[in-house]
Write a protein that holds these residues in place. Structure first.
Motif, PDB file in Angstrom:
ATOM      1  N   ASN A  49       0.813  -1.216   0.000  1.00 16.10           N
ATOM      2  CA  ASN A  49       0.000   0.000   0.000  1.00 16.10           C
ATOM      3  C   ASN A  49       0.846   1.266   0.000  1.00 16.10           C
ATOM      4  N   ALA A  50       2.040   1.184   0.598  1.00 20.50           N
ATOM      5  CA  ALA A  50       2.921   2.356   0.609  1.00 20.50           C
ATOM      6  C   ALA A  50       3.326   2.734  -0.808  1.00 20.50           C
ATOM      7  N   GLU A  51       3.446   1.730  -1.667  1.00 23.18           N
ATOM      8  CA  GLU A  51       3.856   2.025  -3.043  1.00 23.18           C
ATOM      9  C   GLU A  51       2.781   2.794  -3.802  1.00 23.18           C
ATOM     10  N   SER A  52       1.512   2.545  -3.465  1.00 21.22           N
ATOM     11  CA  SER A  52       0.463   3.253  -4.205  1.00 21.22           C
ATOM     12  C   SER A  52      -0.003   4.533  -3.515  1.00 21.22           C
ATOM     13  N   ASP A  53       0.459   4.803  -2.301  1.00 23.08           N
ATOM     14  CA  ASP A  53       0.040   6.049  -1.635  1.00 23.08           C
ATOM     15  C   ASP A  53       1.252   6.818  -1.111  1.00 23.08           C
ATOM     16  N   LEU A  54       1.813   6.415   0.033  1.00 25.53           N
ATOM     17  CA  LEU A  54       2.874   7.211   0.661  1.00 25.53           C
ATOM     18  C   LEU A  54       4.012   7.546  -0.310  1.00 25.53           C
ATOM     19  N   LEU A  55       4.578   6.514  -0.947  1.00 23.77           N
ATOM     20  CA  LEU A  55       5.786   6.753  -1.748  1.00 23.77           C
ATOM     21  C   LEU A  55       5.511   7.656  -2.941  1.00 23.77           C
ATOM     22  N   LYS A  56       4.271   7.637  -3.442  1.00 23.97           N
ATOM     23  CA  LYS A  56       3.914   8.505  -4.576  1.00 23.97           C
ATOM     24  C   LYS A  56       3.876   9.985  -4.181  1.00 23.97           C
ATOM     25  N   ARG A  57       3.745  10.245  -2.882  1.00 23.45           N
ATOM     26  CA  ARG A  57       3.661  11.631  -2.412  1.00 23.45           C
ATOM     27  C   ARG A  57       5.041  12.273  -2.259  1.00 23.45           C
ATOM     28  N   LEU A  58       6.119  11.467  -2.338  1.00 25.75           N
ATOM     29  CA  LEU A  58       7.436  11.941  -1.914  1.00 25.75           C
ATOM     30  C   LEU A  58       8.411  12.196  -3.053  1.00 25.75           C
ATOM     31  N   GLY A  59       9.234  13.229  -2.884  1.00 29.91           N
ATOM     32  CA  GLY A  59      10.364  13.462  -3.774  1.00 29.91           C
ATOM     33  C   GLY A  59      11.574  12.709  -3.252  1.00 29.91           C
ATOM     34  N   SER A  60      12.688  12.754  -4.011  1.00 29.03           N
ATOM     35  CA  SER A  60      13.853  11.949  -3.621  1.00 29.03           C
ATOM     36  C   SER A  60      14.475  12.440  -2.317  1.00 29.03           C
ATOM     37  N   ASP A  61      14.436  13.751  -2.067  1.00 26.49           N
ATOM     38  CA  ASP A  61      15.013  14.265  -0.818  1.00 26.49           C
ATOM     39  C   ASP A  61      14.196  13.770   0.388  1.00 26.49           C
ATOM     40  N   ASP A  62      12.850  13.764   0.229  1.00 26.85           N
ATOM     41  CA  ASP A  62      11.992  13.261   1.318  1.00 26.85           C
ATOM     42  C   ASP A  62      12.321  11.799   1.597  1.00 26.85           C
ATOM     43  N   ARG A  63      12.464  11.022   0.550  1.00 30.66           N
ATOM     44  CA  ARG A  63      12.684   9.567   0.718  1.00 30.66           C
ATOM     45  C   ARG A  63      13.975   9.269   1.459  1.00 30.66           C
ATOM     46  N   ARG A  64      14.979  10.145   1.291  1.00 32.09           N
ATOM     47  CA  ARG A  64      16.258   9.913   1.976  1.00 32.09           C
ATOM     48  C   ARG A  64      16.104  10.005   3.488  1.00 32.09           C
ATOM     49  N   ARG A  65      15.097  10.734   3.958  1.00 32.09           N
ATOM     50  CA  ARG A  65      14.903  10.885   5.410  1.00 32.09           C
ATOM     51  C   ARG A  65      13.819   9.944   5.933  1.00 32.09           C
ATOM     52  N   LEU A  66      13.462   8.947   5.132  1.00 30.93           N
ATOM     53  CA  LEU A  66      12.387   8.019   5.516  1.00 30.93           C
ATOM     54  C   LEU A  66      12.922   6.596   5.685  1.00 30.93           C
ATOM     55  N   THR A  67      12.601   5.986   6.822  1.00 31.39           N
ATOM     56  CA  THR A  67      12.908   4.568   7.058  1.00 31.39           C
ATOM     57  C   THR A  67      11.582   3.827   7.154  1.00 31.39           C
ATOM     58  N   LEU A  68      11.444   2.739   6.410  1.00 31.45           N
ATOM     59  CA  LEU A  68      10.173   2.013   6.383  1.00 31.45           C
ATOM     60  C   LEU A  68      10.243   0.728   7.204  1.00 31.45           C
ATOM     61  N   ILE A  69       9.179   0.465   7.935  1.00 32.97           N
ATOM     62  CA  ILE A  69       9.080  -0.763   8.735  1.00 32.97           C
ATOM     63  C   ILE A  69       7.691  -1.362   8.510  1.00 32.97           C
ATOM     64  N   THR A  70       7.590  -2.697   8.459  1.00 23.94           N
ATOM     65  CA  THR A  70       6.277  -3.344   8.426  1.00 23.94           C
ATOM     66  C   THR A  70       6.086  -4.127   9.733  1.00 23.94           C
ATOM     67  N   ALA A  71       4.849  -4.203  10.197  1.00 20.22           N
ATOM     68  CA  ALA A  71       4.539  -5.007  11.401  1.00 20.22           C
ATOM     69  C   ALA A  71       3.035  -5.186  11.491  1.00 20.22           C
ATOM     70  N   ASP A  72       2.613  -6.378  11.909  1.00 19.23           N
ATOM     71  CA  ASP A  72       1.188  -6.631  12.132  1.00 19.23           C
ATOM     72  C   ASP A  72       0.865  -6.310  13.588  1.00 19.23           C
ATOM     73  N   LEU A  73       0.075  -5.279  13.796  1.00 20.56           N
ATOM     74  CA  LEU A  73      -0.227  -4.824  15.159  1.00 20.56           C
ATOM     75  C   LEU A  73      -1.477  -5.478  15.739  1.00 20.56           C
ATOM     76  N   SER A  74      -2.071  -6.416  14.988  1.00 24.19           N
ATOM     77  CA  SER A  74      -3.214  -7.141  15.554  1.00 24.19           C
ATOM     78  C   SER A  74      -2.737  -8.362  16.333  1.00 24.19           C
ATOM     79  N   GLN A  75      -1.445  -8.664  16.240  1.00 27.23           N
ATOM     80  CA  GLN A  75      -0.874  -9.793  16.974  1.00 27.23           C
ATOM     81  C   GLN A  75      -0.538  -9.384  18.400  1.00 27.23           C
ATOM     82  N   ARG A  76      -0.796 -10.273  19.376  1.00 27.88           N
ATOM     83  CA  ARG A  76      -0.327 -10.006  20.746  1.00 27.88           C
ATOM     84  C   ARG A  76       1.188  -9.834  20.700  1.00 27.88           C
ATOM     85  N   GLY A  77       1.699  -8.831  21.330  1.00 26.56           N
ATOM     86  CA  GLY A  77       3.142  -8.579  21.297  1.00 26.56           C
ATOM     87  C   GLY A  77       3.562  -7.741  20.102  1.00 26.56           C
TER      88      GLY A  77
END
Ligand SMILES: NC(=O)c1ccc[n+]([C@@H]2O[C@H](COP(=O)([O-])OP(=O)(O)OC[C@H]3O[C@@H](n4cnc5c(N)ncnc54)[C@H](OP(=O)(O)O)[C@@H]3O)[C@@H](O)[C@H]2O)c1
Length: 266
Positions: A49-77
């Protein structure tokens, strides 16, 4: 997107945004990047989903200051695991935490509410938010030592006050928890110079409503809103920036700001 804020407002600041691959979180993360922040972005469960929304909003300078993480928050822990990953990427203090990831999970009629449904909604919208924030408190307390202190901005919902629509009893109540928790935490963390506030979106046209609301229901809602339209993710982002910035809201804590076109007036 046009940002009316100073482009250097968050220069040198480290901001964590959860659920930022799409929707409100994507607009918020993009706005922080465009105003100079380094963003550690939890995009959701996958990068897709980041490829079709977040990343489309950003220029190359913005992307350099972005670190991406994935995680399922519906899991206990899940909240703790995400905090561990964020901790490994944080080079120092955390200035701003935006708790945004969440969803209704499904429309669950009151007659069908059972333990599994309760756990699914509460684990995602409450348990993971509390766990992530608690685990990140040492980093936020370190951020609180800097000029202007640190800030947490949570995501509540108009449904926390008005009760939502049929099938949303668990979700609406989970957001009511977030509003009250925001006020309690604000009082407790004020001595550490950590301000805690929340944004409460109204009916915002994101995948959330594409999944859970019919077009007829959305048309009727839009007609009843004083500003005569549904909200957008970009309508919400400035409220998050405002509450995160000590320059703009340094004397504001424990508040829930309603962003809803007048749909509900407290
Ligand atoms: N849209 C509205 O009208 C409205 C109104 C009031 C409050 N809100 C709140 O605003 C926030 C953002 O909603 P939105 O409208 O932007 O919805 P959205 O477009 O569906 O985005 C929700 C975000 O939360 C993430 N998320 C959902 N379930 C997750 C899980 N199990 N594990 C990890 N991440 C998960 C999603 O990641 P995935 O891509 O993995 O799903 C996505 O990044 C939510 O807290 C929502 O409850 C929305």
């Amino acid at each position: 997107m046009i940002i009316g804020f100073d482009r250097a407002l968050f220069d040198g600041k480290t901001v964590v945004v959860t659920g930022c691959g799409r929707g409100i979180g994507a607009a918020v993360a993009a706005a922080f990047l465009k105003t100079g922040a380094r963003v550690i972005g939890h995009v959701g469960r996958s990068l897709e989903n980041a490829e079709s929304d977040l990343l489309k909003r950003l220029g190359s300078d913005d992307r350099r200051r972005l670190t991406l993480i994935t995680a399922d928050l519906s899991q206990r822990g899940g909240g703790q695991a995400l905090a561990d990953e964020i901790g490994a990427k944080l080079a120092g203090p955390l200035d701003v935490l935006i708790n945004n990831a969440g969803t209704m999970v499904g429309r669950i009629p009151a007659t069908e509410v059972d333990e599994a449904a309760f756990d699914a909604v509460v684990d995602l919208n409450v348990r993971s938010v509390v766990a992530l924030t608690s685990c990140l408190l040492p980093a936020l307390k370190a951020g609180g030592q800097a000029e202007g202190g640190a800030a947490v901005v949570n995501t509540s919902s108009i449904s926390a006050i008005v009760g939502g629509s049929p099938g949303s009893s668990l979700y609406s109540s989970s957001k009511a928890f977030i509003s009250t928790w925001t006020r309690a935490l604000a009082r407790e963390l004020a001595p550490d110079q950590i301000r805690v506030n929340a944004v409460s979106p109204g009916t915002i046209m994101t995948d959330f409503h594409r999944r859970y609301s019919s077009q007829a229901k959305l048309d009727a809602t839009a007609a009843a809103i004083p500003l005569k339209r549904l909200g957008t993710a970009d309508d919400c982002a400035p409220a998050y920036l405002f509450l995160a910035s000590a320059v703009l809201s340094g004397y504001l804590t424990g508040q829930v700001i309603e962003v809803n076109g007048g749909q509900f007036m407290g």
